[in-house]
Design a protein around this motif. Structure first.
Motif, PDB file in Angstrom:
ATOM      1  N   MET A   1       0.823  -1.202   0.000  1.00  0.00           N
ATOM      2  CA  MET A   1       0.000   0.000   0.000  1.00  0.00           C
ATOM      3  C   MET A   1       0.860   1.256   0.000  1.00  0.00           C
ATOM      4  N   GLY A   2       1.931   1.246   0.788  1.00  0.00           N
ATOM      5  CA  GLY A   2       2.804   2.408   0.841  1.00  0.00           C
ATOM      6  C   GLY A   2       3.470   2.690  -0.488  1.00  0.00           C
ATOM      7  N   ALA A   3       3.970   1.638  -1.143  1.00  0.00           N
ATOM      8  CA  ALA A   3       4.619   1.829  -2.439  1.00  0.00           C
ATOM      9  C   ALA A   3       3.619   2.270  -3.500  1.00  0.00           C
ATOM     10  N   ALA A   4       2.418   1.695  -3.455  1.00  0.00           N
ATOM     11  CA  ALA A   4       1.396   2.079  -4.437  1.00  0.00           C
ATOM     12  C   ALA A   4       1.017   3.544  -4.282  1.00  0.00           C
ATOM     13  N   MET A   5       0.931   4.009  -3.039  1.00  0.00           N
ATOM     14  CA  MET A   5       0.586   5.403  -2.809  1.00  0.00           C
ATOM     15  C   MET A   5       1.760   6.319  -3.130  1.00  0.00           C
ATOM     16  N   SER A   6       2.975   5.886  -2.773  1.00  0.00           N
ATOM     17  CA  SER A   6       4.155   6.735  -2.974  1.00  0.00           C
ATOM     18  C   SER A   6       4.519   6.887  -4.445  1.00  0.00           C
ATOM     19  N   PHE A   7       4.301   5.831  -5.224  1.00  0.00           N
ATOM     20  CA  PHE A   7       4.703   5.862  -6.628  1.00  0.00           C
ATOM     21  C   PHE A   7       3.516   5.912  -7.584  1.00  0.00           C
ATOM     22  N   GLY A   8       2.329   5.480  -7.118  1.00  0.00           N
ATOM     23  CA  GLY A   8       1.158   5.503  -7.991  1.00  0.00           C
ATOM     24  C   GLY A   8       0.479   6.853  -8.035  1.00  0.00           C
ATOM     25  N   MET A   9       0.294   7.457  -6.868  1.00  0.00           N
ATOM     26  CA  MET A   9      -0.348   8.770  -6.817  1.00  0.00           C
ATOM     27  C   MET A   9       0.378   9.828  -7.645  1.00  0.00           C
ATOM     28  N   PRO A  10       1.730   9.896  -7.600  1.00  0.00           N
ATOM     29  CA  PRO A  10       2.417  10.886  -8.434  1.00  0.00           C
ATOM     30  C   PRO A  10       2.152  10.724  -9.923  1.00  0.00           C
ATOM     31  N   VAL A  11       1.842   9.500 -10.365  1.00  0.00           N
ATOM     32  CA  VAL A  11       1.511   9.297 -11.775  1.00  0.00           C
ATOM     33  C   VAL A  11       0.255  10.086 -12.124  1.00  0.00           C
ATOM     34  N   ALA A  12      -0.765   9.968 -11.265  1.00  0.00           N
ATOM     35  CA  ALA A  12      -2.019  10.677 -11.518  1.00  0.00           C
ATOM     36  C   ALA A  12      -1.830  12.186 -11.409  1.00  0.00           C
TER      37      ALA A  12
ATOM     38  N   THR B   1      -1.227   2.051 -13.803  1.00  0.00           N
ATOM     39  CA  THR B   1      -1.922   2.290 -15.071  1.00  0.00           C
ATOM     40  C   THR B   1      -3.288   2.914 -14.830  1.00  0.00           C
ATOM     41  N   LEU B   2      -3.996   2.411 -13.838  1.00  0.00           N
ATOM     42  CA  LEU B   2      -5.310   2.965 -13.522  1.00  0.00           C
ATOM     43  C   LEU B   2      -5.192   4.383 -12.965  1.00  0.00           C
ATOM     44  N   PHE B   3      -4.172   4.634 -12.170  1.00  0.00           N
ATOM     45  CA  PHE B   3      -3.934   5.995 -11.671  1.00  0.00           C
ATOM     46  C   PHE B   3      -3.742   6.971 -12.833  1.00  0.00           C
ATOM     47  N   ALA B   4      -2.914   6.586 -13.807  1.00  0.00           N
ATOM     48  CA  ALA B   4      -2.649   7.467 -14.951  1.00  0.00           C
ATOM     49  C   ALA B   4      -3.911   7.702 -15.764  1.00  0.00           C
ATOM     50  N   ALA B   5      -4.678   6.633 -16.001  1.00  0.00           N
ATOM     51  CA  ALA B   5      -5.882   6.756 -16.823  1.00  0.00           C
ATOM     52  C   ALA B   5      -6.932   7.625 -16.140  1.00  0.00           C
TER      53      ALA B   5
ATOM     54  N   SER C   1     -10.719   7.704  -6.423  1.00  0.00           N
ATOM     55  CA  SER C   1     -11.257   7.030  -5.231  1.00  0.00           C
ATOM     56  C   SER C   1     -11.397   5.525  -5.413  1.00  0.00           C
ATOM     57  N   PRO C   2     -11.946   5.035  -6.546  1.00  0.00           N
ATOM     58  CA  PRO C   2     -12.027   3.577  -6.712  1.00  0.00           C
ATOM     59  C   PRO C   2     -10.662   2.905  -6.699  1.00  0.00           C
ATOM     60  N   ILE C   3      -9.637   3.586  -7.215  1.00  0.00           N
ATOM     61  CA  ILE C   3      -8.300   3.004  -7.234  1.00  0.00           C
ATOM     62  C   ILE C   3      -7.745   2.917  -5.819  1.00  0.00           C
ATOM     63  N   LEU C   4      -8.047   3.925  -5.009  1.00  0.00           N
ATOM     64  CA  LEU C   4      -7.585   3.896  -3.620  1.00  0.00           C
ATOM     65  C   LEU C   4      -8.180   2.718  -2.861  1.00  0.00           C
ATOM     66  N   TYR C   5      -9.428   2.397  -3.165  1.00  0.00           N
ATOM     67  CA  TYR C   5     -10.051   1.232  -2.522  1.00  0.00           C
ATOM     68  C   TYR C   5      -9.338  -0.060  -2.928  1.00  0.00           C
ATOM     69  N   LEU C   6      -8.924  -0.142  -4.195  1.00  0.00           N
ATOM     70  CA  LEU C   6      -8.208  -1.325  -4.666  1.00  0.00           C
ATOM     71  C   LEU C   6      -6.843  -1.444  -3.992  1.00  0.00           C
ATOM     72  N   VAL C   7      -6.246  -0.304  -3.670  1.00  0.00           N
ATOM     73  CA  VAL C   7      -4.955  -0.316  -2.980  1.00  0.00           C
ATOM     74  C   VAL C   7      -5.120  -0.733  -1.529  1.00  0.00           C
ATOM     75  N   MET C   8      -6.165  -0.250  -0.876  1.00  0.00           N
ATOM     76  CA  MET C   8      -6.362  -0.511   0.549  1.00  0.00           C
ATOM     77  C   MET C   8      -6.996  -1.874   0.815  1.00  0.00           C
ATOM     78  N   ALA C   9      -7.717  -2.414  -0.154  1.00  0.00           N
ATOM     79  CA  ALA C   9      -8.440  -3.667   0.066  1.00  0.00           C
ATOM     80  C   ALA C   9      -7.538  -4.817   0.514  1.00  0.00           C
ATOM     81  N   PRO C  10      -6.394  -5.083  -0.176  1.00  0.00           N
ATOM     82  CA  PRO C  10      -5.557  -6.202   0.274  1.00  0.00           C
ATOM     83  C   PRO C  10      -5.100  -6.050   1.710  1.00  0.00           C
ATOM     84  N   TYR C  11      -4.741  -4.838   2.092  1.00  0.00           N
ATOM     85  CA  TYR C  11      -4.258  -4.581   3.456  1.00  0.00           C
ATOM     86  C   TYR C  11      -5.344  -4.897   4.479  1.00  0.00           C
TER      87      TYR C  11
END
Length: 363
Positions: free
Chosen positions: A157-168, A251-255, A271-281
């Motif tokens: 989750m941390g890596a997805a937020m740290s590197f995924g959010m900047p893409v968007a 990819t979803l963040f960028a789109a 918001s839907p992408i954030l749920y996908l990131v948090m769901a596994p945790y």
């Protein structure tokens, strides 16, 4: 003069990815946060080792005949005395934690003398333990499973937020400043999307690799080789699953970032992408001891990076299961990338109001 040759798709993708990597490497915030993460891992394992090595020794006094029968070691230090009275005196003077003296009235033949309470280690050493049969030995709550779920979940989750959010946010920034209109004249939109995703994926994977190396080195340095032996394969699979899972997320963040033109509106689409990131945790924490849920999550691309390594560590997954799961994740990547590319291309040059999902997915 000869006209300039158009940049190929692969070359344009590489240039964009290189720009993303260089920008992140030059960021002091990124370097400091990564350093803090790695130092924190080392400190955590050192503290675990210190706590594990700190063995509480119970000092016991007993007459020679009884002292010979007591287990000297395993947390018990025996002091031999000339008589039972001397052993009792050592307890009264708080020279020892307890004394063991003969007592014919006691079923065990001895009595433990202590100040306020009998030491558990001594009581256990003198007790005759019955045979225990567990009908469901794996059904109890496992602290290690819980800790591993939190660790893998937080890292993903941390890596997805740290590197995924900047893409968007970078996509929105380029739209808001209209820089994207210049970029599109030089490189294809798909190259811009692929470069952003691949560049951030490479940086995220590099950070995960550093985490894996730091964990392995810390375990070796502290002598916790048994944990390392069991954790080695799950760590490698986690890194592999992380790549596919992060590709989906980035990819979803960028789109979805391309669907808005202002930073203030970005939360509406991601918001839907954030749920996908948090769901596994969240799911792994709540269902860590549910074999059925964990098995299902190990085949779902967004949760498999967390659940499959845990099942492998505890020997619950067959050898072919991670292979099937990674194939499913790669297939999902192909489908999501194709879908995200359509959203990205249909939304990138649309300014003003947020692009609707219907327009973004139109042919």
């Amino acid at each position: 003069m000869n006209a300039a040759r158009p940049v190929s798709l692969s070359r344009a993708t590489a240039l964009v990815a290189q720009r993303e990597i260089v920008t992140r490497v030059r960021s002091k915030a990124f370097l400091v946060s990564t350093g803090i993460l790695l130092v924190g891992i080392v400190v955590a394992f050192v503290v675990m080792q210190l706590l594990g090595d700190r063995e509480q020794t119970t000092s016991v006094a007993a007459p020679a005949a009884i002292a010979a029968e007591l287990p000297d070691g395993a947390g018990i230090e025996v002091t031999t005395t000339a008589s039972a009275e001397e052993a009792r005196a050592l307890v009264a003077e708080e020279e020892v934690d307890a004394a063991v003296v003969a007592d014919d009235a006691s079923p065990a033949g001895v009595t433990i003398v202590a100040q306020t309470e009998a030491p558990e280690a001594l009581v256990s050493a003198l007790s005759l333990a019955p045979t225990v049969e567990l009908l469901d030995p794996d059904g109890a709550w496992s602290a290690l499973r819980y800790i591993m779920g939190i660790a893998f979940g937080v890292i993903f989750m941390g890596a997805a937020m740290s590197f995924g959010m900047p893409v968007a946010t970078s996509v929105v920034e380029e739209k808001q400043t209209r820089v994207v209109e210049i970029l599109i004249t030089a490189i294809p939109a798909r190259a811009l999307l692929a470069g952003k995703v691949l560049g951030n994926t490479a940086m995220a994977f590099a950070q995960i690799a550093l985490v894996a190396i730091t964990v392995s080195g810390s375990l070796l340095a502290t002598g916790q080789t048994e944990i390392l032996a069991g954790l080695g394969s799950p760590l490698l699979w986690f890194a592999l699953f992380f790549v596919t899972g992060f590709l989906l997320i980035a990819t979803l963040f960028a789109a979805t970032g391309a669907m808005v033109s202002r930073q203030e509106d970005i939360s509406q689409t991601i918001s839907p992408i954030l749920y996908l990131v948090m769901a596994p945790y969240m799911l792994v924490i709540f269902f860590s001891n549910n074999p059925l849920v964990m098995a299902i999550m190990s085949y779902v691309p967004f949760s498999s990076p967390v659940s499959m390594p845990i099942r492998m560590f505890f020997g619950e997954a067959e050898w072919w299961e991670p292979i099937v799961s990674i194939v499913l994740s790669l297939a999902a990547c192909v489908g999501v990338v194709a879908l995200a590319a359509r959203i990205y291309e249909n939304s990138l040059l649309r300014m003003g109001a947020r692009v609707s999902w219907r327009d973004a997915l139109a042919h």
